[in-house]
Structure formats: structure tokens, C-alpha cells
Design a protein around this motif. Structure first.
Motif, PDB file in Angstrom:
ATOM      1  N   ALA A 105       0.837  -1.194   0.000  1.00  0.00           N
ATOM      2  CA  ALA A 105       0.000   0.000   0.000  1.00  0.00           C
ATOM      3  C   ALA A 105       0.873   1.246   0.000  1.00  0.00           C
ATOM      4  N   VAL A 106       0.631   2.136  -0.949  1.00  0.00           N
ATOM      5  CA  VAL A 106       1.306   3.431  -1.005  1.00  0.00           C
ATOM      6  C   VAL A 106       0.346   4.479  -0.471  1.00  0.00           C
ATOM      7  N   VAL A 107       0.800   5.249   0.509  1.00  0.00           N
ATOM      8  CA  VAL A 107      -0.024   6.296   1.121  1.00  0.00           C
ATOM      9  C   VAL A 107       0.701   7.623   0.972  1.00  0.00           C
ATOM     10  N   THR A 108       0.159   8.528   0.169  1.00  0.00           N
ATOM     11  CA  THR A 108       0.773   9.845   0.027  1.00  0.00           C
ATOM     12  C   THR A 108       0.244  10.778   1.111  1.00  0.00           C
ATOM     13  N   GLY A 109       1.008  11.827   1.366  1.00  0.00           N
ATOM     14  CA  GLY A 109       0.675  12.678   2.499  1.00  0.00           C
ATOM     15  C   GLY A 109       0.781  11.899   3.790  1.00  0.00           C
ATOM     16  N   GLY A 110       1.760  11.002   3.843  1.00  0.00           N
ATOM     17  CA  GLY A 110       1.850  10.033   4.933  1.00  0.00           C
ATOM     18  C   GLY A 110       2.596  10.497   6.158  1.00  0.00           C
ATOM     19  N   GLN A 124      -0.739  21.040  -9.051  1.00  0.00           N
ATOM     20  CA  GLN A 124       0.275  20.003  -9.211  1.00  0.00           C
ATOM     21  C   GLN A 124       0.201  18.968  -8.088  1.00  0.00           C
ATOM     22  N   VAL A 125       0.142  19.426  -6.841  1.00  0.00           N
ATOM     23  CA  VAL A 125       0.158  18.507  -5.704  1.00  0.00           C
ATOM     24  C   VAL A 125      -1.180  17.805  -5.533  1.00  0.00           C
ATOM     25  N   ASN A 126      -2.260  18.588  -5.500  1.00  0.00           N
ATOM     26  CA  ASN A 126      -3.569  18.031  -5.142  1.00  0.00           C
ATOM     27  C   ASN A 126      -4.194  17.193  -6.238  1.00  0.00           C
ATOM     28  N   LEU A 127      -3.954  17.560  -7.481  1.00  0.00           N
ATOM     29  CA  LEU A 127      -4.653  16.886  -8.589  1.00  0.00           C
ATOM     30  C   LEU A 127      -3.701  16.125  -9.503  1.00  0.00           C
ATOM     31  N   LEU A 186      -7.874   1.817  -5.714  1.00  0.00           N
ATOM     32  CA  LEU A 186      -7.442   3.203  -5.729  1.00  0.00           C
ATOM     33  C   LEU A 186      -8.325   3.996  -4.775  1.00  0.00           C
ATOM     34  N   VAL A 187      -7.717   4.786  -3.912  1.00  0.00           N
ATOM     35  CA  VAL A 187      -8.462   5.664  -3.015  1.00  0.00           C
ATOM     36  C   VAL A 187      -7.990   7.088  -3.245  1.00  0.00           C
ATOM     37  N   LEU A 188      -8.937   7.980  -3.510  1.00  0.00           N
ATOM     38  CA  LEU A 188      -8.612   9.395  -3.673  1.00  0.00           C
ATOM     39  C   LEU A 188      -9.309  10.170  -2.564  1.00  0.00           C
ATOM     40  N   VAL A 189      -8.519  10.874  -1.769  1.00  0.00           N
ATOM     41  CA  VAL A 189      -9.061  11.637  -0.649  1.00  0.00           C
ATOM     42  C   VAL A 189      -9.403  13.039  -1.145  1.00  0.00           C
ATOM     43  N   SER A 190     -10.677  13.313  -1.224  1.00  0.00           N
ATOM     44  CA  SER A 190     -11.169  14.608  -1.682  1.00  0.00           C
ATOM     45  C   SER A 190     -11.431  15.494  -0.472  1.00  0.00           C
ATOM     46  N   SER A 191     -12.474  16.297  -0.510  1.00  0.00           N
ATOM     47  CA  SER A 191     -12.843  17.193   0.590  1.00  0.00           C
ATOM     48  C   SER A 191     -14.260  17.667   0.353  1.00  0.00           C
ATOM     49  N   GLY A 201      -2.101  16.644  -0.038  1.00  0.00           N
ATOM     50  CA  GLY A 201      -2.811  17.855  -0.427  1.00  0.00           C
ATOM     51  C   GLY A 201      -2.317  19.051   0.357  1.00  0.00           C
ATOM     52  N   ILE A 202      -2.351  20.210  -0.281  1.00  0.00           N
ATOM     53  CA  ILE A 202      -1.997  21.459   0.369  1.00  0.00           C
ATOM     54  C   ILE A 202      -3.142  22.440   0.185  1.00  0.00           C
ATOM     55  N   GLY A 203      -3.212  23.430   1.065  1.00  0.00           N
ATOM     56  CA  GLY A 203      -4.286  24.412   0.997  1.00  0.00           C
ATOM     57  C   GLY A 203      -3.764  25.816   0.771  1.00  0.00           C
ATOM     58  N   TRP A 204      -4.681  26.698   0.475  1.00  0.00           N
ATOM     59  CA  TRP A 204      -4.377  28.123   0.334  1.00  0.00           C
ATOM     60  C   TRP A 204      -5.680  28.853   0.586  1.00  0.00           C
ATOM     61  N   ALA A 205      -5.652  29.872   1.417  1.00  0.00           N
ATOM     62  CA  ALA A 205      -6.874  30.594   1.759  1.00  0.00           C
ATOM     63  C   ALA A 205      -6.748  32.060   1.382  1.00  0.00           C
ATOM     64  N   GLY A 206      -7.804  32.586   0.761  1.00  0.00           N
ATOM     65  CA  GLY A 206      -7.828  33.989   0.370  1.00  0.00           C
ATOM     66  C   GLY A 206      -8.525  34.145  -0.966  1.00  0.00           C
TER      67      GLY A 206
END
Length: 246
Positions: A8-13, A102-105, A127-132, A82-87
């Protein structure tokens, strides 16, 4: 799919949902590979779980290939990075826009393209894709982040149609607010009183159940399914309610 013999490969691990998922999969006997940029944090996760470490920045076009070369034959891919940005989007620098996409998608798409041929050849995989929930609802100040998460869900739905009947499952996990370093890292804390953040372990448990039961989509907490479905049926009404009560 989950147990001895599963790689199992887990990104954002290195923390949050990814670290909690890695720990749960390792306890179930999987050979876990944790992926992230912070090598020290990944090593700490590995020390607790026995996972293998692969330090990589998924914004780099060749990162997916390097991760999969180190991992070997992958049976379970969890795209959680995943990374975020607010504004306001009008004030967002082009470099920030590109990095989120690039990172999230794109990072997830590259990894899926890398593992899918082997899964199809073996006739098994997941395949598991963690959305929001931000990908389902309008979230002012998070336009690009929301777009990347909506894109993950659309990508997963299309891939699910392509692999139907081939032994490969595709699940989308849709968390709401999760108690992780995400908000600190984006530079804007979460200050709303509701909904309350849920622990990352709760999301990890739901993710594993989604794989075991081959669920197409799982919301955490489950009640988030209602506003997401309402917006799909009545977007103008739902957006008005969000502005009024959000």
C-alpha cells in the motif's frame, strides 16, 4: 485487499489522515510505503508503524515514477497528499495556483496512471482518492483548492467506469474538517465553531472500510452527504443557505 501480501502506497503520509491510515494498514499486515516531503516526519511514522519511507515532492513531474519504482507492485494506492491556500483567488500568485493543482490533482493522476496497468494485468487492486467537502460545496476563499478536490472526484468517477469488471476498485473519501496540521500549514487557522473537526483516525477507519466494501464514495462524518447532495439538486438554494448560515 487489506492484509499480508498487500503493498500500500499512502501519500501525504507524514501526518494527519495519511499517518493514521498508514498505521491502520500496517496493523492489518500491509507492506506500507509512506510518501511525503518531510523525511524526518516520515521516518517518525515509519518508526511507529514499520512502514517504508519514500521522500518525494509530488509537484515534480517525475516524482510519481520514482515513488512507484521504490514501492514495487502496488495493490492499494491512497492518494491523500494535499496542500491548501486561503484567500481571494484574485490575490493568488500564479505559482500558488500551479502548486495546488500540481500537488492536489496532477500528483494523484500521475500515480494512478502509474499503478493502474499493473493492477489491471493482475486483475486486482484498489485506488483511493481523498477529496474534501470543499469539492462539493462552495467555499469562499478556497476556490482553487475546491477545484482540485472536485477534480479528484470527477477523475475517480471516470476511472471507475473504465475499470468496471476488471477487479480494480475506486473509492473517493470526502472528509469535512479534520484535526490535522493542514490549517496551520496554509497559514489561516480554522476558527468556526461548527462543524467541529474530527480526528484523522476516524477518517482512516472510514477509508479502510471503503476499500474492504468497495464503496464508491464515503463522507466523514456521514451527515455531510446531505448538504452535498442538496447542492447537486439545488445549487442556488444551497449556496444561499451557506451564505446565510455559514
Amino acid at each position: 485487499m487489506i492484509g499480508t501480501g498487500t503493498t500500500a502506497v499512502v501519500t501525504g503520509g507524514s501526518s494527519g489522515i495519511g499517518a493514521a491510515t498508514a498505521a491502520l494498514l500496517a496493523r492489518r499486515g500491509c507492506d506500507v510505503v509512506v510518501v511525503g516531503r518531510d523525511a524526518a516526519a516520515l521516518s517518525a511514522v515509519a518508526a511507529r508503524t514499520g512502514a517504508r519511507v519514500c521522500a518525494a515532492d509530488l509537484a515534480e513531474p517525475d516524482a510519481a515514477g520514482r515513488v512507484l519504482a521504490e514501492a514495487g507492485a502496488v495493490n492499494l494506492l491512497v492518494c491523500n497528499a494535499g496542500i491548501g491556500w486561503a484567500g481571494p483567488v484574485a490575490g493568488m500568485a500564479p505559482s500558488d495556483v500551479e502548486r495546488l493543482v500540481q500537488v492536489n490533482l496532477l500528483g494523484a493522476i500521475r500515480l494512478v496512471r502509474g499503478v493502474l496497468p499493473g493492477m489491471l494485468a493482475r486483475g486486482r487492486g484498489h485506488l483511493v482518492l481523498v477529496s474534501s467537502i470543499a469539492g462539493n460545496m462552495h467555499v469562499a476563499g478556497e476556490a482553487v483548492y475546491s477545484a482540485t478536490k472536485a477534480g479528484l472526484a470527477a477523475f475517480a468517477a471516470s476511472v471507475r467506469g473504465e475499470v468496471a469488471g476488471c477487479g480494480v476498485g475506486v473509492s473517493v473519501v470526502v472528509p469535512g474538517v479534520v484535526d490535522t496540521p493542514f490549517f496551520d500549514r496554509r497559514g489561516v487557522p480554522y476558527e468556526r465553531r461548527t462543524p467541529r473537526p474530527v480526528p484523522p483516525e476516524r477518517v482512516a477507519r472510514a477509508l479502510v472500510r471503503a476499500v474492504e466494501r468497495n464503496r464508491a464514495e464515503v463522507f466523514v462524518p456521514r451527515w455531510l452527504r446531505f448538504p452535498a447532495r442538496l447542492r447537486g439538486a439545488a445549487p442556488v438554494l444551497t449556496d444561499a443557505l451557506q451564505r446565510r448560515f455559514g
